[in-house]
Design an enzyme around this catalytic site. Structure first.
Site, PDB file in Angstrom:
ATOM      1  N   LYS A  26      -7.283   1.166  -2.642  1.00  0.00           N
ATOM      2  CA  LYS A  26      -6.857   0.685  -1.325  1.00  0.00           C
ATOM      3  C   LYS A  26      -6.970   1.790  -0.276  1.00  0.00           C
ATOM      4  CE  LYS A  26      -5.181  -1.771   2.004  1.00  0.00           C
ATOM      5  NZ  LYS A  26      -3.866  -2.429   1.993  1.00  0.00           N
ATOM      6  N   LYS A  86       0.720   4.649   8.524  1.00  0.00           N
ATOM      7  CA  LYS A  86       1.294   5.029   7.226  1.00  0.00           C
ATOM      8  C   LYS A  86       0.212   5.144   6.162  1.00  0.00           C
ATOM      9  CE  LYS A  86       2.523   1.845   4.588  1.00  0.00           C
ATOM     10  NZ  LYS A  86       1.948   1.014   3.491  1.00  0.00           N
ATOM     11  N   THR A 102       0.871  -1.179   0.000  1.00  0.00           N
ATOM     12  CA  THR A 102       0.000   0.000   0.000  1.00  0.00           C
ATOM     13  C   THR A 102       0.903   1.222   0.000  1.00  0.00           C
ATOM     14  OG1 THR A 102      -1.739  -1.147   1.208  1.00  0.00           O
ATOM     15  CG2 THR A 102      -1.804   1.257   1.209  1.00  0.00           C
TER      16      THR A 102
END
Length: 291
Positions: free
Chosen positions: A175, A243, A100
């Site tokens: 995502k 993150k 990701t």
């Protein structure tokens, strides 16, 4: 087209990458692995994977390279520069980043790969450690239709819900939408459990009632039971979720969207990390609500 005896290189054998590589081994594929800490690949090597000493060596020996690393900086490190994938892979090689990461970085990889005759896709996943082990990941992809078609048999080993969302970067945007949905949902799951306890209810029985109704979600069905057991082992690390949310918030701001629920969740998870929980699973958020 991929050769029938395709050689797959796997960079990153952490919680997710290890299970993904094992599933490919079990499906009969020839797997090369590289990770910064060789010990993390020990079980895969015992099961038949071949070790490569560097990113460059792995890229040179592979027909298809899958990366599953931690942060955008890690993606840049393994793809760019004289020792990276793009400089060392043979023309015609497929390069698939399943980390990701930033949509703009996915687009940059695609453009630079195309210049070298490589086929690139971004293909981040959702489903956590359970999905990786069971080969039931949701795979969100960005890139060209013909490349997607060529590598679909590989994706089919790793997941069940496999959708081409659009051009390069579209997988990463999808995502991030996924992570935005999870972010506020995790707050709701934690609040629901604490509410049930304070109301004098058996929280396990409450979960039995609400997890199959309108409130149903992966977090409620899979992670809430872990919360009740005090199991905070990482199916997905707090630090990696932070993150992801930070990337999503930055991307949302670039599009003029404030995303208040995402912002709140990011603040709470950063507070959790400051309490020493960055290497715990995301379900450890419940600890903030139980204080």
């Amino acid at each position: 087209m991929l050769p029938t005896n395709v050689k797959i290189g796997m960079i990153g054998t952490g919680v997710m990458g290890k299970s993904m590589a094992q599933n490919l081994l079990d499906a009969g594929y020839s797997i090369h692995v590289y990770t910064r800490t060789k010990q993390k690949a020990a079980e895969l090597l015992e099961n038949g994977a071949a070790w490569k000493d560097s990113v460059a060596e792995l890229a040179q020996a592979s027909d298809l390279v899958i990366t599953m690393v931690g942060y955008p900086s890690d993606v840049e490190r393994v793809y760019f520069g004289s020792g990276g994938i793009l400089e060392n892979a043979r023309a015609g090689t497929y390069v698939i980043d399943m980390t990701t990461s930033k949509p703009a970085l996915a687009t940059e990889i695609y453009n630079r790969a195309s210049e070298r005759g490589l086929h690139a896709m971004d293909a981040p996943v959702s489903g956590g450690d359970v999905g990786a082990k069971n080969g039931t990941l949701a795979i969100m992809t960005g890139g060209e239709q013909n490349v997607f078609d060529d590598i679909f048999p590989i994706f089919d080993v790793l997941g069940e819900n496999i959708i081409l969302q659009g051009e390069a970067g579209a997988g990463q945007h999808t995502k991030l939408a996924n992570q935005i949905a999870i972010a506020t949902n995790m707050i709701g799951v934690c609040e629901a459990i604490v509410y049930a306890k304070k109301a004098g209810l058996n929280p396990s029985r409450v979960l039995d009632s609400i997890s199959t109704g309108a409130a149903g979600s992966f977090s409620l069905s899979k992670l809430a039971p872990r919360m009740l057991k005090g199991d905070y082992a990482p199916g997905f690390y707090v630090k990696h979720f932070i993150k992801d949310m930070a990337i999503a918030l930055e991307s949302a701001k670039d599009m003029g969207f404030s995303a208040p629920g995402l912002k709140l969740s990011l603040e709470l998870y950063r507070e959790l990390a400051e309490k020493g929980e960055e290497d715990s699973g995301t379900q450890a958020l419940i600890k903030l609500f139980e204080e």
